[in-house]
Design a protein around this motif. Structure first.
Motif, PDB file in Angstrom:
ATOM      1  N   GLU A 148      27.903   0.485  -6.176  1.00 46.40           N
ATOM      2  CA  GLU A 148      28.779   1.588  -6.282  1.00 46.40           C
ATOM      3  C   GLU A 148      29.661   1.855  -7.507  1.00 46.40           C
ATOM      4  N   ARG A 149      30.174   0.607  -7.990  1.00 49.02           N
ATOM      5  CA  ARG A 149      31.003   0.740  -9.135  1.00 49.02           C
ATOM      6  C   ARG A 149      29.944   0.984 -10.292  1.00 49.02           C
ATOM      7  N   GLU A 150      28.937   0.399 -10.237  1.00 46.52           N
ATOM      8  CA  GLU A 150      27.813   0.699 -11.250  1.00 46.52           C
ATOM      9  C   GLU A 150      27.379   2.075 -11.316  1.00 46.52           C
ATOM     10  N   GLU A 151      27.150   2.687 -10.155  1.00 43.23           N
ATOM     11  CA  GLU A 151      26.751   4.038  -9.858  1.00 43.23           C
ATOM     12  C   GLU A 151      28.004   5.152 -10.616  1.00 43.23           C
ATOM     13  N   ASP A 152      29.202   4.783 -10.365  1.00 40.10           N
ATOM     14  CA  ASP A 152      30.426   5.465 -10.744  1.00 40.10           C
ATOM     15  C   ASP A 152      30.523   5.385 -12.306  1.00 40.10           C
ATOM     16  N   GLU A 397      15.589   4.133  -6.038  1.00 39.53           N
ATOM     17  CA  GLU A 397      15.546   3.348  -7.111  1.00 39.53           C
ATOM     18  C   GLU A 397      15.044   4.238  -8.140  1.00 39.53           C
ATOM     19  N   THR A 398      14.345   5.417  -7.862  1.00 38.67           N
ATOM     20  CA  THR A 398      13.757   6.361  -9.146  1.00 38.67           C
ATOM     21  C   THR A 398      15.172   7.071  -9.442  1.00 38.67           C
ATOM     22  N   ARG A 399      15.813   7.626  -8.653  1.00 35.09           N
ATOM     23  CA  ARG A 399      16.995   8.271  -9.039  1.00 35.09           C
ATOM     24  C   ARG A 399      17.853   7.427  -9.881  1.00 35.09           C
ATOM     25  N   ARG A 400      18.063   6.046  -9.377  1.00 37.48           N
ATOM     26  CA  ARG A 400      18.891   5.451 -10.414  1.00 37.48           C
ATOM     27  C   ARG A 400      18.260   5.095 -11.812  1.00 37.48           C
ATOM     28  N   ALA A 401      16.893   5.086 -11.821  1.00 42.88           N
ATOM     29  CA  ALA A 401      16.216   4.977 -13.308  1.00 42.88           C
ATOM     30  C   ALA A 401      16.433   6.374 -14.105  1.00 42.88           C
ATOM     31  N   TYR A 402      16.465   7.584 -13.488  1.00 36.92           N
ATOM     32  CA  TYR A 402      16.754   8.810 -14.083  1.00 36.92           C
ATOM     33  C   TYR A 402      18.217   8.697 -14.545  1.00 36.92           C
ATOM     34  N   LYS A 403      19.170   8.299 -13.636  1.00 34.75           N
ATOM     35  CA  LYS A 403      20.563   8.207 -14.047  1.00 34.75           C
ATOM     36  C   LYS A 403      20.746   7.247 -15.483  1.00 34.75           C
ATOM     37  N   GLU A 404      20.152   6.356 -15.489  1.00 33.78           N
ATOM     38  CA  GLU A 404      20.236   5.191 -16.660  1.00 33.78           C
ATOM     39  C   GLU A 404      19.601   6.013 -17.562  1.00 33.78           C
TER      40      GLU A 404
END
Length: 414
Positions: A148-152, A397-404
């Motif tokens: 969650e800290r990485e997402e923030d 996982e897909t949403r995380r890739a788009y955030k990156e």
């Protein structure tokens, strides 16, 4: 009858705190003369002490008394005049030394309110920690997890405030490998986290479907088919965001300009015309994405590369896709776009569900040193079907890739 003098002296001696007194009594002798006896204070008179001035009740009497004192006989010349007797002055009282007050630093009027507020521990929002926090009413706060800290941190990077307008071009050498779906997914992610809405431009000369992937084909067909050709036809009359919005489509906070669908004119967009569109968009949007289509040699590509601040190179999740991405980077470096190639972001999308059979490390090694970052998008039916792309229907996982990808884009805006 008064007590004898000796008895009085005895009584006076008993009191150690009283000074020795000597009283005087008048006694008549046999010859009729008077004699004084008794005790009185043992004070040795000063022979030279002048008489004290007489207290007077008026100014005239005080002046007469002063004249009488001045007429008194002077002392012999050989004897120095004794100073007048004055009451002994009380010893000067010790005035306490006043030390200077220590300097107190002035309060900083510009101090932020947070300096007076106790910092609160971050609250978890997801997972078991978030459930425990909500179940206990905040009594148990384990803080956000590492994930969650990485997402923030990704959200912070995406939402960074920008000074000016920036453009990212999304291109590929082969169609059907996730270029348009990446443009829509990253655009929706930027719209979710940024305070200002982004704009996506469909500059695909082959009847691009950017707006259909963002709105859904059914909704797009029901709307008025406003395209980039219509905007170019009336671009001189567009002088406000309100006027510009007449030629745009909206998927939430993502604003889109549709590509031309008529095959006879879709390939007619020139580099100069694209630069006019880009100049207009830069007046109202800080972030723009341009879906370039397949190839790097069509008419508008020179204007797109000339105005791009960074690139996304889409490739398939296979060794052949990595080779095409490498060829694209080499072409850019050989045609005067070395900085764009060096800072490019290569996105490999697994549309055919082959990621389990491909060595990702081998692909990264193949592209090592030729781009700034390599990001893999896992297989997701919400992307592979070629229909509407919505963040709510994508895998985490897909949403995380788009955030990156979105964070990497904004990091490249300098």
């Amino acid at each position: 009858m008064p007590k004898p003098a000796d008895n009085r002296l005895a009584d006076a001696g008993a009191d150690e705190e009283q000074p020795e007194l000597r009283r005087r009594f008048r006694r008549r002798n046999a010859d009729g003369s008077d004699a004084w006896t008794g005790t009185f204070p043992a004070v040795t008179p000063e022979p030279t002490a002048p008489p004290l001035p007489v207290r007077s009740s008026s100014w005239a009497e005080a002046a007469a008394a002063a004249d009488a004192l001045s007429d008194a006989a002077p002392a012999p010349a050989s004897t120095p005049a004794a100073p007048s007797r004055r009451p002994a002055a009380a010893p000067p009282s010790r005035v306490p030394e006043i030390l200077p007050e220590p300097e107190v630093p002035e309060a900083d009027a510009t101090a932020l309110p947070t300096s007076f507020v106790r910092e609160q521990k971050p609250r978890p929002k997801k997972g078991f920690r978030g459930f425990l926090y909500r179940a206990t009413g905040g009594a148990w706060n384990l803080g956000p997890s590492a994930l969650e800290r990485e997402e923030d941190e990704l959200a912070r990077r995406i939402s960074r405030q920008l000074q000016g307008s920036f453009n990212t071009a999304v291109l590929s050498l082969k169609g059907g490998i996730g270029k348009t779906s990446t443009t829509v997914g990253v655009g929706l992610t930027l719209a979710e986290f940024r305070g200002d809405p982004p704009c996506a431009i469909d500059a695909n000369p082959d009847s691009g479907d950017l707006v259909e992937r963002a709105l859904g084909e059914g909704i797009y067909q029901k709307t008025t088919p406003r395209t980039i050709t219509d905007l170019l036809r009336n671009i001189d009359s567009v002088d406000s965001l309100t006027e510009l919005s007449r030629y745009m489509h909206h998927s939430g906070r993502l604003h889109l300009i549709a590509g031309e669908q008529d095959p006879e004119v879709s390939d007619s967009l020139t580099a100069e015309e694209y630069l006019r569109i880009r100049k207009l968009i830069s007046s109202y949007y800080s972030v723009a994405l341009t879906d370039c289509g397949t190839g790097v040699t069509h008419n508008a590509m020179k204007g797109i590369l000339q105005s791009a601040d960074n690139l996304i190179i889409a490739a398939g999740y296979a060794v052949s896709g990595a080779k095409r991405a490498r060829s694209t980077l080499q072409w850019l470096a050989g045609h005067g776009y070395e900085d764009l190639a060096r800072n490019a972001i290569v996105v490999i999308t697994d549309k055919d569900e082959v990621s389990n059979r491909v060595d990702k490390d081998a692909i990264e090694e193949h592209l090592a040193g030729m781009c700034r970052q390599l990001i893999a998008v896992p297989h997701d039916r919400g992307v592979a079907d070629g229909d509407l792309v919505t963040l709510d229907h994508l895998k985490p996982e897909t949403r995380r890739a788009y955030k990156e990808i979105a964070a990497a884009i904004v990091d490249g805006y300098r």
